[in-house]
Every structure is written in C-alpha cells, then in structure tokens.
Design an enzyme around this catalytic site. Sequence first.
Site, PDB file in Angstrom:
ATOM      1  N   GLN A  26      51.436  65.302  -2.329  1.00 38.44           N
ATOM      2  CA  GLN A  26      51.837  65.980  -1.103  1.00 38.44           C
ATOM      3  C   GLN A  26      51.334  65.135   0.060  1.00 38.44           C
ATOM      4  O   GLN A  26      50.274  64.516  -0.028  1.00 38.44           O
ATOM      5  CB  GLN A  26      51.251  67.388  -1.015  1.00 38.44           C
ATOM      6  N   SER A  27      52.097  65.119   1.163  1.00 34.45           N
ATOM      7  CA  SER A  27      51.793  64.177   2.242  1.00 34.45           C
ATOM      8  C   SER A  27      50.513  64.505   2.994  1.00 34.45           C
ATOM      9  O   SER A  27      49.806  63.600   3.440  1.00 34.45           O
ATOM     10  CB  SER A  27      52.959  64.114   3.237  1.00 34.45           C
ATOM     11  N   THR A  28      50.199  65.777   3.158  1.00 35.38           N
ATOM     12  CA  THR A  28      49.022  66.175   3.937  1.00 35.38           C
ATOM     13  C   THR A  28      48.274  67.285   3.209  1.00 35.38           C
ATOM     14  O   THR A  28      48.843  68.017   2.390  1.00 35.38           O
ATOM     15  CB  THR A  28      49.410  66.675   5.342  1.00 35.38           C
TER      16      THR A  28
END
Length: 400
Positions: free
Chosen positions: A21-23
Amino acid sequence: MPDLKVTADHLRRDAYLYIRQSTLRQVAENGESTQRQYGLRDRAIAAGWPAERIHVIDCDLGKSGSSAVARDGFQELVSEVALAKAGVVMGLEVSRLARNSADWHRLLELCAVTSTLILDEDGVYDPASFNDRLLLGLKGTMSEAELHFLKARMRGGQLNKASRGDLKIGPPVGLVYLPDGTLALDPDAEVQAALRMVFTTFERLGSATRTVKFFLDEGILFPRRLRKGPHKGELMWAPPRHARILQVLHNPRYAGAFVYGRTRGRPRPGGGVSQIKVGMADWRFVMPDLHPGYIDWERFKANQERLATNAQAYGMQRRAGPAREGSALLQGRVLCGLCGGRMGVHYSQEHGQPVPTYICQETATRRGGKVCQSVPGKVVDPAVGALLVELRRWVHCLSS
C-alpha cells in the site's frame, strides 16, 4: 485456459505474494484492499501450490511504488526471481508491484529468463510469451500513467491556489495564520523584536556573518518554532547560527510577499527527487505586499544583492576547490584536521615574495566563532612538493 500455463516445473518452485500500500494512512483506512491482496493466496493454492510454499512479502506496506530503491520487499522479490526460486509472482494488480515502467520491465525480463509466471486479479501470464508480455507491458504503462494523472491533478490544484496567493504554506517564525486564514505578524513582542533586529543589524553591518557575531557578542537569542514532536508549535530560543540568519534574510515572506517556486524538483538517479534552488528571476509566482512583513519589497531585493556580493567568497566557487590565482600549492585542496571544513588561503609578504597561509574560517563564518586554525604554507608546500617528486620517481622506477 490460463491455468494451463502452470506446469510441473512451476509447481516445483515456490510462489511469492507481494503486498503493498502506498501510505500508512491507506494501510489503516483502506483495509479492504489489503485483504484482497492477501486473498490471492487462495488463487495460488487452487493452482496447485501447497500453502507452506507460498511466501508473503508485505514489508513494503506504506511505501510508494514509484521507485524500487527504498522497497526492501520488492528487492527481495527480484532476488528470488533472479535465482530461479520463484514459480509464480503474485500481485493484486501491476500497480502493487511497481508504478515505474523501468522497475516493472526489469521484473518482466527476469521472469521471462527464469520461466516465472505472473498472477494478478485478472489471470495468469507467462512473460516469455509475446502476447502476455505485450499485455503486461501495457498494464505497466497504464499504471505509470495513472500515477502521473493523479500527481498532475493534485499539482494543478496546488498551482491554481498558488496563482491567487491562497496556497497555505507553513509560515516562518515571526509570522502566524489568524483564525480567518490571513497571515499576520506574530503577536509575541519578543519574537518581533528579534526579527527586526536581524534586518536592522544586517543593514547596518552589511554582512550575515557580522550579524551573527553581533547577536553572540550581545548574548541575544533567536527564536525557532518547533515543527514536530510532542512540543510542536512551541518556541525555542537559542543563539543564532549563520545558516539560520541566512534563511531569514533570504525568505521573501518577511517582506510581506507570497512567493511560489523558489525550488525545483530534479529526479535523482537512484530514485527520489532533489530540490534545487532557483534564482529570483525564475520564481513562478511573486506577489509583493500580500500580507504584513518586517521589511518592504525594495529592501528585500537590496538585501539579496548584498548577500550575492558577499557570497562570492563563501559560495560554490569556494567549495568547488579548483586551483585559482596564487602560488599556494594546495589551494582548494586542504581540509581542516579539527573541523573538517575546507581551508582558504591568505597571502602575506616576506622579503618581497608572497607567502601563503592556509586558514580555516568555517567556524567563524558559519557560527560567528573564532578562526579554527592556520597553517603556514611555507612549511607545508615544500614538504608536499618533495613528497610528490619522490612519489613520481618511485612510479617511474616501477613502470620501467
């Protein structure tokens, strides 16, 4: 049928499920996506891999896929593929594995060489097959384009606000946002007095270094507002440093101006972006007199001209270290053994001849302190010259 691509050779090797997941905010708030990624294990089991030979790599949760540099999990995955240990690589979609076409195509190349399959939510692909490779390449390009569109959309909104001067940027110490959103001088009289003293002292002495020395000699402290941590927002008073005073003198917000575009991003070869400062003529948006300040715009521009003139002795020309005019053998090459700073050269006359002295003024320049040390060049240069001659003689003897 896609499942026909899975052969006994693939099943003899392990399956690797990559999750990202990006963040960290997405990890905390978008749990459904994470669960869907973990659910791909069932696809591998249905294809014939036993559960104990399905490896889940999820140490990149909360990391962007725009580059592989800081993603240890992706690096581990690539290593396992290169060693031909992987029979299949699984990811919910291409964007989970990589948002960068270079990283994606490198993984495809390794998978094709080692006969490793790729499995996503839509099916199973063989990178060694032209049609599958074409489709995977298109998916990678679309994933990178999607990231570009997302960034462009956010960037466009940011620039639109900046063009009106409405973009809120964290104000420097001495300026605060009021409840109605306008920017004003800090109501703390001590903070205002310290900042005004910086500008008046610089105007009187004409030098950032002399301004720092004045503050230190008089025992005057300078404020700094903490940006993070448990005491975020609180003021901390400390003796000023040269870099801190320069930040104040170079900041156009103290002149009541809104400025956007003082830096420009430049991609680094290893990933990430470096911020490069640009000249005043290239600032994107400049709106003088938009809010209260400590000096006017004309005085700010005059200060910049004075600082540029002063910086000729301490700017990039001095740090670059090339040989310049003068007889010193080691000019631009000597580093101080006490502080590690680059030493300059001063010349004096002895018997009508210029004699160099290597002197370190880093502490005096950056912190308003004293000269670190000085070394007579008339002692060092002959010793270094003799050493170079001896070294050249030994090199000549060894080569012959």
